[in-house]
Motif scaffolding. Structure first.
Motif, PDB file in Angstrom:
ATOM      1  N   THR A 228      -8.654  -5.795  -3.973  1.00  0.00           N
ATOM      2  CA  THR A 228      -7.966  -5.381  -2.753  1.00  0.00           C
ATOM      3  C   THR A 228      -6.479  -5.725  -2.838  1.00  0.00           C
ATOM      4  O   THR A 228      -5.613  -4.872  -2.632  1.00  0.00           O
ATOM      5  CB  THR A 228      -8.598  -6.061  -1.517  1.00  0.00           C
ATOM      6  OG1 THR A 228      -9.991  -5.758  -1.511  1.00  0.00           O
ATOM      7  CG2 THR A 228      -7.960  -5.595  -0.229  1.00  0.00           C
ATOM      8  N   VAL A 229      -6.208  -6.988  -3.181  1.00  0.00           N
ATOM      9  CA  VAL A 229      -4.812  -7.451  -3.251  1.00  0.00           C
ATOM     10  C   VAL A 229      -4.053  -6.705  -4.347  1.00  0.00           C
ATOM     11  O   VAL A 229      -2.894  -6.331  -4.179  1.00  0.00           O
ATOM     12  CB  VAL A 229      -4.752  -8.983  -3.468  1.00  0.00           C
ATOM     13  CG1 VAL A 229      -3.327  -9.445  -3.702  1.00  0.00           C
ATOM     14  CG2 VAL A 229      -5.353  -9.709  -2.279  1.00  0.00           C
TER      15      VAL A 229
ATOM     16  N   GLN B 184      -4.434  -3.743  -5.332  1.00  0.00           N
ATOM     17  CA  GLN B 184      -4.163  -2.340  -5.022  1.00  0.00           C
ATOM     18  C   GLN B 184      -3.273  -2.138  -3.805  1.00  0.00           C
ATOM     19  O   GLN B 184      -2.936  -1.006  -3.472  1.00  0.00           O
ATOM     20  CB  GLN B 184      -5.492  -1.586  -4.881  1.00  0.00           C
ATOM     21  CG  GLN B 184      -6.152  -1.450  -6.256  1.00  0.00           C
ATOM     22  CD  GLN B 184      -7.497  -0.785  -6.220  1.00  0.00           C
ATOM     23  OE1 GLN B 184      -7.723   0.099  -5.416  1.00  0.00           O
ATOM     24  NE2 GLN B 184      -8.386  -1.217  -7.090  1.00  0.00           N
ATOM     25  N   LEU B 185      -2.874  -3.243  -3.147  1.00  0.00           N
ATOM     26  CA  LEU B 185      -1.958  -3.104  -2.010  1.00  0.00           C
ATOM     27  C   LEU B 185      -0.598  -2.608  -2.495  1.00  0.00           C
ATOM     28  O   LEU B 185      -0.160  -2.972  -3.584  1.00  0.00           O
ATOM     29  CB  LEU B 185      -1.766  -4.464  -1.318  1.00  0.00           C
ATOM     30  CG  LEU B 185      -2.938  -4.993  -0.513  1.00  0.00           C
ATOM     31  CD1 LEU B 185      -2.622  -6.404  -0.016  1.00  0.00           C
ATOM     32  CD2 LEU B 185      -3.224  -4.078   0.672  1.00  0.00           C
ATOM     33  N   SER B 186       0.068  -1.812  -1.664  1.00  0.00           N
ATOM     34  CA  SER B 186       1.389  -1.332  -2.066  1.00  0.00           C
ATOM     35  C   SER B 186       2.491  -2.308  -1.651  1.00  0.00           C
ATOM     36  O   SER B 186       3.630  -2.173  -2.071  1.00  0.00           O
ATOM     37  CB  SER B 186       1.651   0.053  -1.497  1.00  0.00           C
ATOM     38  OG  SER B 186       1.576  -0.011  -0.099  1.00  0.00           O
TER      39      SER B 186
ATOM     40  N   ASN C 232       1.122  -9.798  -7.337  1.00  0.00           N
ATOM     41  CA  ASN C 232       0.320  -8.579  -7.545  1.00  0.00           C
ATOM     42  C   ASN C 232       1.148  -7.513  -8.271  1.00  0.00           C
ATOM     43  O   ASN C 232       2.374  -7.670  -8.442  1.00  0.00           O
ATOM     44  CB  ASN C 232      -0.280  -8.096  -6.204  1.00  0.00           C
ATOM     45  CG  ASN C 232       0.724  -7.433  -5.298  1.00  0.00           C
ATOM     46  OD1 ASN C 232       1.930  -7.522  -5.507  1.00  0.00           O
ATOM     47  ND2 ASN C 232       0.234  -6.762  -4.273  1.00  0.00           N
TER      48      ASN C 232
ATOM     49  N   MET D 185       4.731 -11.730   1.538  1.00  0.00           N
ATOM     50  CA  MET D 185       4.576 -10.272   1.476  1.00  0.00           C
ATOM     51  C   MET D 185       5.951  -9.695   1.700  1.00  0.00           C
ATOM     52  O   MET D 185       6.598 -10.046   2.699  1.00  0.00           O
ATOM     53  CB  MET D 185       3.652  -9.789   2.603  1.00  0.00           C
ATOM     54  CG  MET D 185       2.213 -10.202   2.398  1.00  0.00           C
ATOM     55  SD  MET D 185       1.229  -9.891   3.859  1.00  0.00           S
ATOM     56  CE  MET D 185       1.515 -11.410   4.764  1.00  0.00           C
TER      57      MET D 185
END
Ligand code: FAD
Length: 120
Positions: A10-11, A13-15, A31, A112
């Motif tokens: 999940t992490v 593939q985050l943009s 990431n 983030m």
């Protein structure tokens, strides 16, 4: 609950660019979106301080407020002037969340950020 592999996928593939640090802001994880945004590969940044992203143009008072907020266990939102590996400057919109253990002690910080240079 979510299996560890699912968390990771999940992490990854985050943009939004994600970094996880220890309590001194030394990077333990980034990431792929972080690598793409900053130009730094995982091996360039793990063990380095987040200060490596600083373009040395953000007022000191902003950093003091950032640290006061996150070391007090609160989430900080703000803007910092950053520098990519290439030397290119960008304006980063950042959210930093303290990650606590069951006793409430801060163990990690989750950062983030995204590039908002175009918007400003
Ligand atoms: P520093 O001496 O590191 O920091 C300035 C002041 O902040 C210090 O005088 C002190 O008062 C306070 N401070 C520093 N470390 C701590 C600590 N461990 N506990 C309490 N107070 C402290 N900076 C960026 O420029 N760009 C980023 O993208 C960025 N992302 C970050 C993401 C995360 C998850 C975290 C935790 C921090 C991030 N930082 C980022 C902040 C970075 O770690 C540095 O504090 C900052 O870049 C200033 O660095 P400096 O060497 O100029 O000064």
């Amino acid at each position: 609950s979510l299996p560890p592999r699912l968390y990771r996928e999940t992490v990854e593939q985050l943009s939004v660019a994600i970094s996880v640090t220890d309590t001194e802001a030394n990077i333990v994880y980034v990431n792929p979106a972080f690598e793409a945004l900053t130009g730094y590969a995982v091996k360039d940044v793990v063990g380095q301080n987040e200060a490596l992203l600083s373009a040395k143009a953000t007022p000191r008072a902003v950093y003091l407020e950032l640290w006061k907020t996150i070391s007090g266990g609160e989430t900080w939102h703000g803007k910092l002037v950053n520098r990519k590996k290439s030397g290119e400057r960008y304006l980063a919109e950042l959210t930093i969340v303290p990650v606590k253990n069951r006793l409430g002690t801060i163990r990690y910080y989750l950062g983030m950020h995204r590039d908002i240079t175009e918007i400003n």
